[in-house]
Structure formats: C-alpha cells, structure tokens
Design an enzyme around this catalytic site. Sequence first.
Site, PDB file in Angstrom:
ATOM      1  N   LYS A 218      19.118   9.258   8.765  1.00 21.56           N
ATOM      2  CA  LYS A 218      18.275  10.371   9.209  1.00 21.56           C
ATOM      3  C   LYS A 218      19.076  11.661   9.340  1.00 21.56           C
ATOM      4  O   LYS A 218      18.570  12.741   9.061  1.00 21.56           O
ATOM      5  CB  LYS A 218      17.616  10.042  10.560  1.00 21.56           C
ATOM      6  CG  LYS A 218      16.487   9.046  10.423  1.00 21.56           C
ATOM      7  CD  LYS A 218      15.682   8.946  11.705  1.00 21.56           C
ATOM      8  CE  LYS A 218      14.559   7.930  11.539  1.00 21.56           C
ATOM      9  NZ  LYS A 218      13.881   7.605  12.775  1.00 21.56           N
TER      10      LYS A 218
ATOM     11  N   LYS B 110      12.850   1.566   0.555  1.00 21.16           N
ATOM     12  CA  LYS B 110      11.851   1.092   1.509  1.00 21.16           C
ATOM     13  C   LYS B 110      10.590   1.961   1.449  1.00 21.16           C
ATOM     14  O   LYS B 110      10.703   3.171   1.284  1.00 21.16           O
ATOM     15  CB  LYS B 110      12.532   1.186   2.884  1.00 21.16           C
ATOM     16  CG  LYS B 110      11.752   0.760   4.045  1.00 21.16           C
ATOM     17  CD  LYS B 110      12.572   0.969   5.318  1.00 21.16           C
ATOM     18  CE  LYS B 110      12.458   2.386   5.823  1.00 21.16           C
ATOM     19  NZ  LYS B 110      12.755   2.554   7.253  1.00 21.16           N
TER      20      LYS B 110
ATOM     21  N   LYS C 138       7.300   6.599   5.608  1.00 23.34           N
ATOM     22  CA  LYS C 138       6.473   7.769   5.930  1.00 23.34           C
ATOM     23  C   LYS C 138       7.089   9.038   5.362  1.00 23.34           C
ATOM     24  O   LYS C 138       6.399  10.007   5.101  1.00 23.34           O
ATOM     25  CB  LYS C 138       6.442   7.979   7.457  1.00 23.34           C
ATOM     26  CG  LYS C 138       5.773   6.914   8.267  1.00 23.34           C
ATOM     27  CD  LYS C 138       6.042   7.161   9.777  1.00 23.34           C
ATOM     28  CE  LYS C 138       5.605   5.981  10.605  1.00 23.34           C
ATOM     29  NZ  LYS C 138       5.994   6.067  12.003  1.00 23.34           N
TER      30      LYS C 138
HETATM   31  P1  TYM Z   1       8.848   2.836  13.080  1.00 22.87           P
HETATM   32  O1  TYM Z   1       7.836   3.671  13.781  1.00 22.87           O
HETATM   33  O2  TYM Z   1       9.758   3.494  12.106  1.00 22.87           O
HETATM   34  O3  TYM Z   1       8.156   1.647  12.319  1.00 22.87           O
HETATM   35  C1  TYM Z   1       7.211   0.808  12.979  1.00 22.87           C
HETATM   36  C2  TYM Z   1       7.356  -0.617  12.511  1.00 22.87           C
HETATM   37  O4  TYM Z   1       7.104  -0.703  11.101  1.00 22.87           O
HETATM   38  C3  TYM Z   1       8.182  -1.414  10.471  1.00 22.87           C
HETATM   39  N1  TYM Z   1       8.355  -0.905   9.103  1.00 22.87           N
HETATM   40  C4  TYM Z   1       8.364  -1.671   8.006  1.00 22.87           C
HETATM   41  N2  TYM Z   1       8.220  -3.005   7.849  1.00 22.87           N
HETATM   42  C5  TYM Z   1       8.234  -3.480   6.575  1.00 22.87           C
HETATM   43  N3  TYM Z   1       8.428  -2.691   5.482  1.00 22.87           N
HETATM   44  C6  TYM Z   1       8.575  -1.355   5.598  1.00 22.87           C
HETATM   45  N4  TYM Z   1       8.715  -0.584   4.526  1.00 22.87           N
HETATM   46  C7  TYM Z   1       8.547  -0.786   6.909  1.00 22.87           C
HETATM   47  N5  TYM Z   1       8.664   0.478   7.395  1.00 22.87           N
HETATM   48  C8  TYM Z   1       8.542   0.388   8.742  1.00 22.87           C
HETATM   49  C9  TYM Z   1       9.385  -1.115  11.346  1.00 22.87           C
HETATM   50  O5  TYM Z   1      10.403  -2.075  11.146  1.00 22.87           O
HETATM   51  C10 TYM Z   1       8.775  -1.181  12.722  1.00 22.87           C
HETATM   52  O6  TYM Z   1       8.677  -2.516  13.161  1.00 22.87           O
HETATM   53  N6  TYM Z   1      12.503   2.264  16.404  1.00 22.87           N
HETATM   54  C11 TYM Z   1      11.167   1.797  16.058  1.00 22.87           C
HETATM   55  C12 TYM Z   1      10.164   1.948  17.207  1.00 22.87           C
HETATM   56  C13 TYM Z   1      10.625   1.342  18.469  1.00 22.87           C
HETATM   57  C14 TYM Z   1      10.667  -0.053  18.773  1.00 22.87           C
HETATM   58  C15 TYM Z   1      11.146  -0.140  20.106  1.00 22.87           C
HETATM   59  C16 TYM Z   1      10.337  -1.211  18.053  1.00 22.87           C
HETATM   60  C17 TYM Z   1      11.074   2.026  19.562  1.00 22.87           C
HETATM   61  N7  TYM Z   1      11.383   1.122  20.554  1.00 22.87           N
HETATM   62  C18 TYM Z   1      11.326  -1.383  20.751  1.00 22.87           C
HETATM   63  C19 TYM Z   1      10.510  -2.446  18.695  1.00 22.87           C
HETATM   64  C20 TYM Z   1      11.005  -2.526  20.016  1.00 22.87           C
HETATM   65  C21 TYM Z   1      10.678   2.609  14.881  1.00 22.87           C
HETATM   66  O7  TYM Z   1      11.074   3.731  14.683  1.00 22.87           O
HETATM   67  O8  TYM Z   1       9.706   2.026  14.152  1.00 22.87           O
END
Ligand code: TYM
Length: 344
Positions: free
Chosen positions: A122, A206, A209
Amino acid sequence: MTDQAPPAFTGPKRVLSGVQPTGDLHLGNYLGALVKFARMQHEMETFIFVADLHAITQWQDPKLLKNQVREIAAAYLASGVDPKVATIFPQSAVPEHTELAWVFNCVARLGWLDRMTQFKDKAGKHKERESVGLYTYPVLQAADILVYKATHVPVGDDQRQHLELTRDIAAKFNHDFEVPAFFPLRDAVSEGPGARVMSLRDGSAKMSKSDPSDNSRINLTDDADAIAQKIRKAKTDPEPLPETLDELKARPEAQNLVGIYAALDGRTDQDVLSEFAGQGFGAFKPKLADLAVAKLGPVGGDMRRYLSDPAEIDAILAAGAAHAREVAAPTLAEVKKIVGYWAG
Ligand code: TYM
C-alpha cells in the site's frame, strides 16, 4: 529444563471478522469472507464488524464514511449474516478495540511490523508519506480479534500474515505477563475454495477494490448483464479444461475461473474439472456466468433493499455494538489489571 508447551486456552469458541468500508465489495470479499461468516455464525458465537477505524488509515471523505459503513452492513445482511444470530457492529462504536491496541503497540516489535507485506504494497515507494496508522494497522487488527478472545477468524488468504502477527502478539503478551492461557493462539481460517480469488484480467494478481480496471472484478452490486459480460471478457487460454488439478497449475486464469465456479457452487476444484474436462472456455464461461448470476444477483438486490432503510441498518449496528461492548469490556478490564495500569 524441558521446553513445555504453555497451557491451552480453554474459553469458548468464537468467530470474529471484519471488512473495511473503502469501496465496492467484490466477488473475492464475498467468497473469501462473507460466505464464511454466514456459514460459521451457525457453528459458534459470531462477531462481524465494519472496520471504519482501519478505513481512515488512508483518506476517507468524512461526509461519506457513515454511509460506506451502512453499505458493508447491508452486504453482510444480504449475504445471509443474521443479526438475530451474529453480532454486527461498527468498530468505532466499541472503543475497547483501540484501548487494547495501545497495549499491543507496546507488545509488538518494530521488526515484526517491518515485515508486513500489505503495508509495503500500500505504501509503495513513499512510506514516509503514509500515516502511522497504516503502519500499525495490523496491531489494531490483533486487538479486534483478541478483545473478544476469538478463536476463529474467517478471512481471505491476503490476511494470513496479519493473523500470524496476531498469534505472535497473543503469545508474547501471554508470556511476558505470565498469563499463559489468557489469549487464544489460533490460526486463521483462510483456506478452502474462494480464499484467493484472482483478477479476471490477470490470473497472477488478486481481485481487488483498488484495481483501476472494473473488468478485473465482479462487484456485488453488478447487475446480471455486467456479471455475464465480465465473465465473457475474462482472460483465458485456448486449451480445453484438463482432468487433473496438476495440469491446471501452469494456467492461472483457467485455475481462477475453475476456483470461482467451485466456490460459488460449494464444490471442490476437482469436482468442477471432473464435470468440465475436455470442454473449452466457449462452453465453460456461459455456465459460470449463469451460476454467478444465480448466486450473486439476489445479493446485490438484497443489498439495495436493505440500504433503502438506513434507520433499520443503524438500529442493527447500535444493538450489535451494545452487545459487542458487553463482551469486550471484561477482556479489557482484565488486561488493565494484568498490565498494572493505575486505572486497572
Ligand atoms: P478487506 O476489507 O481488505 O477485505 C475483506 C475480506 O475480503 C477478503 N478478500 C479476499 N478473499 C479472497 N480473494 C480476494 N481477492 C480477496 N480480497 C479480499 C480479505 O481477506 C478479507 O477477509 N484487514 C482486513 C479487515 C480487518 C479484519 C480485522 C479482518 C480489520 N480487522 C480483524 C479480520 C479480523 C481488511 O482490510 O480486509
């Protein structure tokens, strides 16, 4: 002296996970996370939050943020997360997360954070211009999880490193403060179909967004035509589908579409190959498009329906936050005593 394993955590099994309110959700979020939330809520006590504190590690328009939170909550509801079964809440409504994060900032080591690949991705070349929050982001994530002493964290594969850090923080806290079974040391739930959904334009990147090409992803809000068109345009190769997973390995785009089909249909990649072996993408893509439209179409529709009543979403989030605080507050109170705070 023999090296003995510390006594195991004996608390209840709990699920916790969250999604950042930073843009349209896509098929990767749905298969990697949301579908698992809906399934696991029936297996154990489940907490699902909207990570608005994580969102502001990069600039968010204050006028839009609240609505972005509602959109993620609507996506949870539309994916089958039931507020009567699971606790759904905004992270910013439970200050125990940030209070515990401070303690963890003092437990985690700089060297551990320096290894986090998501920060490097990032921040790119200009890390000195990024917020300190973006750097310590995984520490807050550890607090999100451990303030509920969660034992199961359903996420996509891209979050695995953050969950390994959570484990390291829990282990160091338990060790340093001589409370060996206080925080659970569990691994992520980041395997299985859908854990790593790739871009439709590039099987080595991957689905994300932040990809500038909208054709690289299927958004949860895409209508049937858009879904079918994106699958039709998805990058592939001229070979027919093989019989075995081994033969699929060198074909990332083909592997991705097979994986998406399997995850949407609740089957394994091998099942899908057994059905489609020998067929080309001219035959496979329309089948995949039909399946994707059948599974995702209702999700987008339900999201719009929930969003037409923001007061109802706010009521669900407020009730969820009140319950989440009831569970988080005792953990934080214990931590304050353990650390020796004057206010503990
Ligand atoms: P975030 O908002 O980027 O993504 C949300 C969830 O979607 C999953 N994900 C994917 N899974 C499969 N293939 C993909 N291409 C893909 N892109 C995204 C992510 O792995 C995630 O599960 N840091 C986290 C949010 C968070 C969190 C937490 C999660 C904050 N605190 C505590 C679990 C526990 C995040 O930015 O996810």
